[in-house]
Design an enzyme around this catalytic site. Structure first.
Site, PDB file in Angstrom:
ATOM      1  N   SER A 200      -3.645   5.782   2.249  1.00  0.00           N
ATOM      2  CA  SER A 200      -3.780   4.327   2.105  1.00  0.00           C
ATOM      3  C   SER A 200      -5.137   3.990   1.520  1.00  0.00           C
ATOM      4  O   SER A 200      -6.173   4.290   2.117  1.00  0.00           O
ATOM      5  CB  SER A 200      -3.639   3.653   3.477  1.00  0.00           C
ATOM      6  OG  SER A 200      -4.046   2.302   3.373  1.00  0.00           O
TER       7      SER A 200
ATOM      8  N   HIS B 249      -0.317   4.451  -0.773  1.00  0.00           N
ATOM      9  CA  HIS B 249       0.042   3.276   0.036  1.00  0.00           C
ATOM     10  C   HIS B 249      -0.965   2.157  -0.220  1.00  0.00           C
ATOM     11  O   HIS B 249      -2.177   2.370  -0.129  1.00  0.00           O
ATOM     12  CB  HIS B 249       0.035   3.686   1.511  1.00  0.00           C
ATOM     13  CG  HIS B 249       0.541   2.654   2.457  1.00  0.00           C
ATOM     14  ND1 HIS B 249       1.880   2.425   2.675  1.00  0.00           N
ATOM     15  CD2 HIS B 249      -0.113   1.776   3.258  1.00  0.00           C
ATOM     16  CE1 HIS B 249       2.035   1.462   3.576  1.00  0.00           C
ATOM     17  NE2 HIS B 249       0.831   1.049   3.942  1.00  0.00           N
TER      18      HIS B 249
ATOM     19  N   ASP C 264      -2.068  -1.680   0.862  1.00  0.00           N
ATOM     20  CA  ASP C 264      -1.945  -2.675   1.927  1.00  0.00           C
ATOM     21  C   ASP C 264      -2.388  -4.044   1.439  1.00  0.00           C
ATOM     22  O   ASP C 264      -3.577  -4.297   1.260  1.00  0.00           O
ATOM     23  CB  ASP C 264      -2.809  -2.258   3.120  1.00  0.00           C
ATOM     24  CG  ASP C 264      -2.195  -1.105   3.884  1.00  0.00           C
ATOM     25  OD1 ASP C 264      -1.021  -1.225   4.279  1.00  0.00           O
ATOM     26  OD2 ASP C 264      -2.882  -0.089   4.077  1.00  0.00           O
TER      27      ASP C 264
ATOM     28  N   MET D 196      -2.839  -7.935   2.191  1.00  0.00           N
ATOM     29  CA  MET D 196      -2.986  -8.846   3.339  1.00  0.00           C
ATOM     30  C   MET D 196      -3.451 -10.211   2.857  1.00  0.00           C
ATOM     31  O   MET D 196      -4.279 -10.299   1.942  1.00  0.00           O
ATOM     32  CB  MET D 196      -4.010  -8.288   4.325  1.00  0.00           C
ATOM     33  CG  MET D 196      -3.717  -6.869   4.777  1.00  0.00           C
ATOM     34  SD  MET D 196      -4.843  -6.354   6.077  1.00  0.00           S
ATOM     35  CE  MET D 196      -4.489  -4.583   6.142  1.00  0.00           C
TER      36      MET D 196
ATOM     37  N   HIS E 230       2.821  -2.305   0.701  1.00  0.00           N
ATOM     38  CA  HIS E 230       3.123  -2.864   2.027  1.00  0.00           C
ATOM     39  C   HIS E 230       2.598  -4.293   2.057  1.00  0.00           C
ATOM     40  O   HIS E 230       1.385  -4.506   2.097  1.00  0.00           O
ATOM     41  CB  HIS E 230       2.435  -1.968   3.077  1.00  0.00           C
ATOM     42  CG  HIS E 230       2.552  -2.445   4.476  1.00  0.00           C
ATOM     43  ND1 HIS E 230       1.778  -1.922   5.498  1.00  0.00           N
ATOM     44  CD2 HIS E 230       3.347  -3.376   5.058  1.00  0.00           C
ATOM     45  CE1 HIS E 230       2.087  -2.519   6.631  1.00  0.00           C
ATOM     46  NE2 HIS E 230       3.023  -3.416   6.395  1.00  0.00           N
TER      47      HIS E 230
ATOM     48  N   MET F 223       1.773  -7.502   3.768  1.00  0.00           N
ATOM     49  CA  MET F 223       1.514  -8.202   5.031  1.00  0.00           C
ATOM     50  C   MET F 223       1.144  -9.637   4.671  1.00  0.00           C
ATOM     51  O   MET F 223       0.000 -10.071   4.820  1.00  0.00           O
ATOM     52  CB  MET F 223       0.390  -7.486   5.792  1.00  0.00           C
ATOM     53  CG  MET F 223       0.855  -6.169   6.404  1.00  0.00           C
ATOM     54  SD  MET F 223      -0.494  -5.061   6.820  1.00  0.00           S
ATOM     55  CE  MET F 223      -0.719  -4.263   5.220  1.00  0.00           C
TER      56      MET F 223
ATOM     57  N   MET G 203       5.475   0.326  12.241  1.00  0.00           N
ATOM     58  CA  MET G 203       4.033   0.115  12.401  1.00  0.00           C
ATOM     59  C   MET G 203       3.594   0.729  13.724  1.00  0.00           C
ATOM     60  O   MET G 203       4.125   0.383  14.789  1.00  0.00           O
ATOM     61  CB  MET G 203       3.689  -1.387  12.382  1.00  0.00           C
ATOM     62  CG  MET G 203       3.805  -2.055  11.022  1.00  0.00           C
ATOM     63  SD  MET G 203       2.855  -1.252   9.699  1.00  0.00           S
ATOM     64  CE  MET G 203       1.167  -1.333  10.337  1.00  0.00           C
TER      65      MET G 203
ATOM     66  N   ASP H  50       2.816   4.143  10.045  1.00  0.00           N
ATOM     67  CA  ASP H  50       1.603   3.569   9.445  1.00  0.00           C
ATOM     68  C   ASP H  50       0.691   3.044  10.545  1.00  0.00           C
ATOM     69  O   ASP H  50       1.058   2.101  11.247  1.00  0.00           O
ATOM     70  CB  ASP H  50       2.033   2.437   8.496  1.00  0.00           C
ATOM     71  CG  ASP H  50       0.874   1.792   7.756  1.00  0.00           C
ATOM     72  OD1 ASP H  50      -0.268   2.281   7.868  1.00  0.00           O
ATOM     73  OD2 ASP H  50       1.127   0.788   7.059  1.00  0.00           O
TER      74      ASP H  50
END
Ligand code: DX5
Ligand code: ZN
Length: 225
Positions: free
Chosen positions: A16, A40, A42, A44, A73, A75, A144, A182
């Site tokens: 990540s 990966h 992330d 957000m 991913h 979020m 998660m 994750d």
């Protein structure tokens, strides 16, 4: 970069970039072997989670630096309005949170229509049953193993039950989704997840937070082999 064949069967380690030095993203991505690993990403939004990271621009930069599968991913609240932009940026697989979608079926259909593979995830406190209606069509189910929002948190062992539930559901229904874990994944916790049924192992701090990220990635590969 031109596409390379991506691994679509476990065990797959997915470093990540949340824990990487973004000023040296090329060095961070050069450690990843596109023939056996994913990257990966992330995303957000400071609404769905209390943190803010990056959007399609950085995914596009990663796309120029690696041929590895980009595992994005999201979020974020209302992910549907961003799907096309992440796909254009080079996302190969897009995972959305069931809690963030007004209509998960429509959002997952939009992910697929964009040409990306579709993943679904849920917060640690959200019961497995809330994902069940959509599991049959998924490419990826993400469990998660920390509360989403930050890297470097401690693994939640109670989430192993959710991994087992996903594996049992997949067997019972002849489904094909990969099971990803994750949060807090290390050479110590990854084998527990593997034994419970996980196929894809996301690791931020356990790779990029270490003094020797290359050796740390090799240790994770060995731990899930
Ligand atoms: C957390 C993110 C994770 C994060 C994991 O919200 O979804 O992908 O990068 O970080 P580590 O491996 O440090 O727990
Ligand atoms: Zn993540």
């Amino acid at each position: 970069m031109s596409p390379s064949p991506h691994p679509l069967a476990g065990p797959i380690v997915a470093p990540s970039i949340l824990s990487a030095d973004f000023a040296r993203l090329g060095d961070a991505l050069a450690l990843v072997d596109p023939a056996r690993e994913w990257v990966h990403c992330d995303v957000m939004d400071n609404h769905f989670v209390p943190n803010l990271t990056f959007g399609p621009l950085l995914v596009a930069a990663a796309r120029r630096l690696t041929t590895a599968l980009l595992d994005v991913h999201l979020m974020v609240e209302r992910p549907e309005s961003l799907l096309a932009r992440f796909r254009e940026a080079g996302a190969d697989l897009v995972t959305v949170h069931v809690e963030a979608c007004a209509d998960p079926a429509a959002t997952l259909a939009a992910v697929r229509a964009s040409g990306a593979r579709a993943g679904l995830t849920l917060r640690p406190g959200t019961p497995f049953a809330q994902a069940e209606p959509w599991l049959g069509d998924l490419d990826l189910f993400l469990v998660m193993t920390v509360e989403p929002g930050f890297g470097g948190q401690a693994f939640m062992p109670a989430m192993l039950d959710k991994v087992r539930a996903a594996r049992e559901w997949r067997e019972r229904h002849g489904a094909r989704f990969l099971i990803e874990v994750d949060g807090g994944i290390t050479p110590a916790t990854a084998p527990q997840c593997r034994a419970a049924g996980a196929d894809v192992f996301v690791a931020g701090n356990a790779v990029y937070g270490q003094g020797d990220p290359r050796a740390a990635l090799e240790a994770l590969r060995a731990a899930v082999r």
